[in-house]
Structure formats: C-alpha cells, structure tokens
Design an enzyme around this catalytic site. Structure first.
Site, PDB file in Angstrom:
ATOM      1  N   HIS A  38       0.823  -1.108   0.128  1.00  0.00           N
ATOM      2  CA  HIS A  38      -0.068  -0.075  -0.047  1.00  0.00           C
ATOM      3  C   HIS A  38       1.083   1.151   0.122  1.00  0.00           C
ATOM      4  O   HIS A  38       1.642   1.371   1.208  1.00  0.00           O
ATOM      5  CB  HIS A  38      -1.128   0.026   1.194  1.00  0.00           C
ATOM      6  CG  HIS A  38      -1.755  -1.161   1.121  1.00  0.00           C
ATOM      7  ND1 HIS A  38      -3.151  -1.361   1.043  1.00  0.00           N
ATOM      8  CD2 HIS A  38      -1.419  -2.775   1.805  1.00  0.00           C
ATOM      9  CE1 HIS A  38      -3.539  -2.679   1.192  1.00  0.00           C
ATOM     10  NE2 HIS A  38      -2.524  -3.087   1.624  1.00  0.00           N
ATOM     11  N   HIS A  46      -8.122  -8.341  -0.799  1.00  0.00           N
ATOM     12  CA  HIS A  46      -7.707  -8.611   0.545  1.00  0.00           C
ATOM     13  C   HIS A  46      -8.738  -9.849   1.038  1.00  0.00           C
ATOM     14  O   HIS A  46      -9.926  -9.492   0.917  1.00  0.00           O
ATOM     15  CB  HIS A  46      -7.679  -7.665   1.410  1.00  0.00           C
ATOM     16  CG  HIS A  46      -6.467  -6.843   1.232  1.00  0.00           C
ATOM     17  ND1 HIS A  46      -5.999  -6.118   0.046  1.00  0.00           N
ATOM     18  CD2 HIS A  46      -5.085  -6.573   2.286  1.00  0.00           C
ATOM     19  CE1 HIS A  46      -4.777  -5.467   0.434  1.00  0.00           C
ATOM     20  NE2 HIS A  46      -4.706  -5.621   1.486  1.00  0.00           N
ATOM     21  N   GLU A  91      -7.284 -12.521   5.564  1.00  0.00           N
ATOM     22  CA  GLU A  91      -6.007 -12.003   6.617  1.00  0.00           C
ATOM     23  C   GLU A  91      -6.868 -12.151   8.086  1.00  0.00           C
ATOM     24  O   GLU A  91      -6.269 -12.879   8.812  1.00  0.00           O
ATOM     25  CB  GLU A  91      -6.012 -10.606   6.282  1.00  0.00           C
ATOM     26  CG  GLU A  91      -4.911  -9.908   7.202  1.00  0.00           C
ATOM     27  CD  GLU A  91      -4.664  -8.378   6.971  1.00  0.00           C
ATOM     28  OE1 GLU A  91      -5.713  -7.931   6.269  1.00  0.00           O
ATOM     29  OE2 GLU A  91      -3.665  -7.634   7.366  1.00  0.00           O
ATOM     30  N   ASP A 110       3.539  -5.307   2.420  1.00  0.00           N
ATOM     31  CA  ASP A 110       2.125  -4.819   2.903  1.00  0.00           C
ATOM     32  C   ASP A 110       2.118  -3.302   3.044  1.00  0.00           C
ATOM     33  O   ASP A 110       1.851  -2.210   2.302  1.00  0.00           O
ATOM     34  CB  ASP A 110       1.515  -5.585   4.025  1.00  0.00           C
ATOM     35  CG  ASP A 110       0.174  -5.628   4.089  1.00  0.00           C
ATOM     36  OD1 ASP A 110      -0.619  -4.827   3.275  1.00  0.00           O
ATOM     37  OD2 ASP A 110      -0.455  -6.194   5.202  1.00  0.00           O
ATOM     38  N   ASP A 111       2.648  -2.785   4.487  1.00  0.00           N
ATOM     39  CA  ASP A 111       2.772  -1.462   4.771  1.00  0.00           C
ATOM     40  C   ASP A 111       4.206  -1.360   5.428  1.00  0.00           C
ATOM     41  O   ASP A 111       4.308  -1.193   6.676  1.00  0.00           O
ATOM     42  CB  ASP A 111       1.634  -0.964   5.816  1.00  0.00           C
ATOM     43  CG  ASP A 111       0.317  -1.332   5.221  1.00  0.00           C
ATOM     44  OD1 ASP A 111      -0.139  -0.673   4.497  1.00  0.00           O
ATOM     45  OD2 ASP A 111      -0.267  -2.405   5.455  1.00  0.00           O
TER      46      ASP A 111
HETATM   47  N1  ADE Z   1      -4.877  -1.293   4.338  1.00  0.00           N
HETATM   48  C1  ADE Z   1      -3.401  -1.124   4.275  1.00  0.00           C
HETATM   49  N2  ADE Z   1      -2.885  -2.251   4.772  1.00  0.00           N
HETATM   50  C2  ADE Z   1      -3.847  -3.165   4.996  1.00  0.00           C
HETATM   51  C3  ADE Z   1      -4.049  -4.661   5.335  1.00  0.00           C
HETATM   52  N3  ADE Z   1      -2.916  -5.362   5.556  1.00  0.00           N
HETATM   53  N4  ADE Z   1      -5.249  -4.982   5.421  1.00  0.00           N
HETATM   54  C4  ADE Z   1      -6.373  -4.559   5.052  1.00  0.00           C
HETATM   55  N5  ADE Z   1      -6.287  -3.116   4.518  1.00  0.00           N
HETATM   56  C5  ADE Z   1      -5.081  -2.592   4.549  1.00  0.00           C
HETATM   57 ZN    ZN Z   2      -2.505  -5.219   2.488  1.00  0.00          ZN
END
Ligand code: ADE
Ligand code: ZN
Length: 335
Positions: free
Chosen positions: A16, A194, A197, A275-276
C-alpha cells in the site's frame, strides 16, 4: 541467502503506497503543509506502532495520511518507495492506493493519481522498475461510495491497472462489492482483493466466485478449509502473502508459525511482499530474509517464490518471460 534474495529479480504485488510513509517523511510533509501532528517526534510515532490487530493499525494508518495533500506529496511518497524497492532488487511493482482515504479529506482524485503516476514514470527511467496502480476500495465504507470512486476513476483508466479491496475485513464480505467489481471488470480493469487476513475462508471463496479476482491478497486463513486450499492449488491462484505484517497485526503469533512454507509445500503459488513496510518493520527484502530464516526456506524455495511473484503480475507474457529468464540466470549463478 541475502545476496541471492537481493539479486533475484522480483515483483512486489502487495504494498500500500500510503503504508510506505515513514515517520521522517510524515514530519517533513507536516512541516511543508502546515499540518499539526499529535506526536512530538519520530520516536514517539514509532512507539505508537504497537498493534493488537488489523483495526488498531488502520486507525493510525488513516491518521498518518493527513499529511498527504499535494501532487508533489504523492510523488515524493512513491519515489521514496521505488528507491527502497530498487535496493531490494524489485523490478516490477503493483501499488495499492486508497483514493477514498484522500477524497474523504477533500484531496482530489486526480491529485493522487497524477502524483503517483509521475513517480512511476521516473522509476522506469531512473531505476528500471515498471509499476502499475491498483485502486483499492475501502470495504468499511458503503458499496455505493466504492461505485462513486470507480466513476471518478474512469477518466484515468489509462493509469490504473486493477481494482482491489482493503481496510477492515471482519464483517465486510466481498459479496457487498459484487456490483462495483462487475463494473470495474467491464471497464477492462483486472481484479484482486484482500481476503483471509482476519476474515474467514468463505471470504476467499467469495472474492474468487463473486468478484472474479485473479489473486488473493494475504489468504492466510485459506488453510482452515482443505477444499478451498485444494482449489487454490488446482486453479493456480496466487496468494500475495506479507509475513512481517501478519506478525505485527497478530494474524500469527510468531514468524516461525507462519503457514507460508506449508502452503508452498502443498503447491499453492505463494509470494512474499511487505504490505505497509513503514509500519511493520521491513521492506520486501527484509520480508524475504526473515521469512527464509524463520521457516528454513531453501535457496530453491526462495527462487520459486520470486518466480511466483513474476508469474503473478499483470505484465504481458513477453515482459514476464524476460524477467523469468533473468531469474534462471541468477539461480544458475547463486543457487
Ligand atoms: N490497508 C493497508 N494495509 C492493509 C491490510 N494489511 N489489510 C487490510 N487493509 C489494509
Ligand atoms: Zn494489504
């Protein structure tokens, strides 16, 4: 192993762009834009990154975005990501962005897309990285708002490759977004989502059956449903896994407990992503290195995962073949 990981041409398909906002840049942009932060220092921000679940992360992730206001901000954010990705040997990236998190703060859609697109053009010239954009719908908001966002995106479809679905998963099933995905696919966009998760395997099924997605982002919980797992193998559905994220957000207790290796052994097309990364303690290279160590992946398995990442891209066959040939060359030299 680290040398091999860095040398392998890789694709990052689950990152992201807003999740690459490092605290240092958050402060720089806050100063540049005259935005007040509730934190006094970079250290204070980092100390706040102690998450208990997905929602506890999302709250602070949306808060941090308040500093992103101009085209230049989005450009600088993506540029910094490409710089890091380049040092990790990323050759192709498909970046998620969350337009509703910006248009909801009165930042125009075109500001976001133009800034990101400028950085993408530069990354190709400067780093030899190709990149595509994936527009994500925020699933905690009503589907009508997702449709309105897709309509806003229509003039920019030459700059957007696909749609995705992110944000709070539990209680927000893919089934809610059937119409907007159908419209997106009719407009020629590819689709990912997604799923699995924090949400149940049923959400993975819905994403495949109702939204027509070509990849599942995360998919960790697919393992709870043997028939689903068998289907993922049979249909070759890629799972864009993010091991360090899953530890930070308590999807798994420890990296050693992650199911990536079990799924790989079962024949699922798993890949490794960040991911982030500004929030979860590592970019893609770090995710590969720590996962390989914790799960005792062999060099051949690491090559397979890099190969999976390239095969799962939205690149055309010629571009894929070129990068896959490079993998063979690196593997012959370093494995
Ligand atoms: N937005 C940013 N990272 C995310 C994640 N791991 N799961 C869901 N939404 C997200
Ligand atoms: Zn994500």
């Amino acid at each position: 192993m680290e040398e091999l990981i860095r040398a392998l041409p890789k694709a990052e398909l689950h990152v992201h762009v807003e999740g690459t906002l490092e605290p240092e840049m958050m402060f720089d942009l806050a100063a540049r834009n005259g935005v007040a932060l509730r934190f006094a220092s970079v250290e204070e921000v980092r100390a706040a990154y102690a998450f208990t679940d997905l929602q506890s992360f999302l709250d602070i992730y949306y808060e941090g975005m308040a500093v992103l206001l101009t085209e230049r901000d989005f450009h600088d954010l993506a540029r910094a990501y490409f710089q890091r990705a380049h040092t990790d040997g990323v050759r192709h990236a498909e970046l998620f962005f969350d337009p509703q998190a910006h248009t909801g703060r009165a930042v125009p859609f075109e500001t976001v897309v133009n800034g990101l697109h400028a950085a993408i053009e530069e990354a190709r010239a400067e780093f030899g990285i190709s990149a595509l954009l994936i527009l994500c719908f925020l699933r905690h908001l009503p589907a009508e708002q997702a449709m309105a966002t897709l309509e806003e995106a229509l003039p920019f479809l030459d700059r957007i490759a696909a749609v995705g679905l992110d944000s709070s998963e539990a209680g927000h099933p893919p089934a809610d977004f059937v119409e907007v995905y159908a419209r997106a696919r009719a407009e020629g966009l590819r689709a990912v989502a997604h799923a699995g998760e924090e949400g149940p395997p049923e959400y993975v099924r819905q994403a495949l059956d109702l939204l027509g997605v070509e990849r599942i982002d995360h998919g960790v919980r697919s393992e709870e449903d043997p028939a689903l797992l068998e289907r993922l193998v049979r249909e070759g559905v890629p799972l864009t896994m993010c091991p360090l994220s899953n530890v930070k957000l308590r999807v798994v207790d420890r990296l050693e407990d992650h199911n990536l290796k079990r799924l790989l052994d079962a024949g699922v097309r798993v890949l490794i992503n960040s991911d982030d990364p500004a929030y979860f303690g590592g970019y893609i290279g770090q995710n590969y290195v720590e996962t390989a160590e914790a799960l005792a992946l062999t060099r051949d398995e690491v090559v397979t995962i890099a190969r999976n990442s390239l095969e799962a891209t939205f690149l055309d066959d010629a571009a894929k073949a070129e990068l896959l040939a490079e993998i063979d060359e690196v593997a012959a030299r370093l494995v």
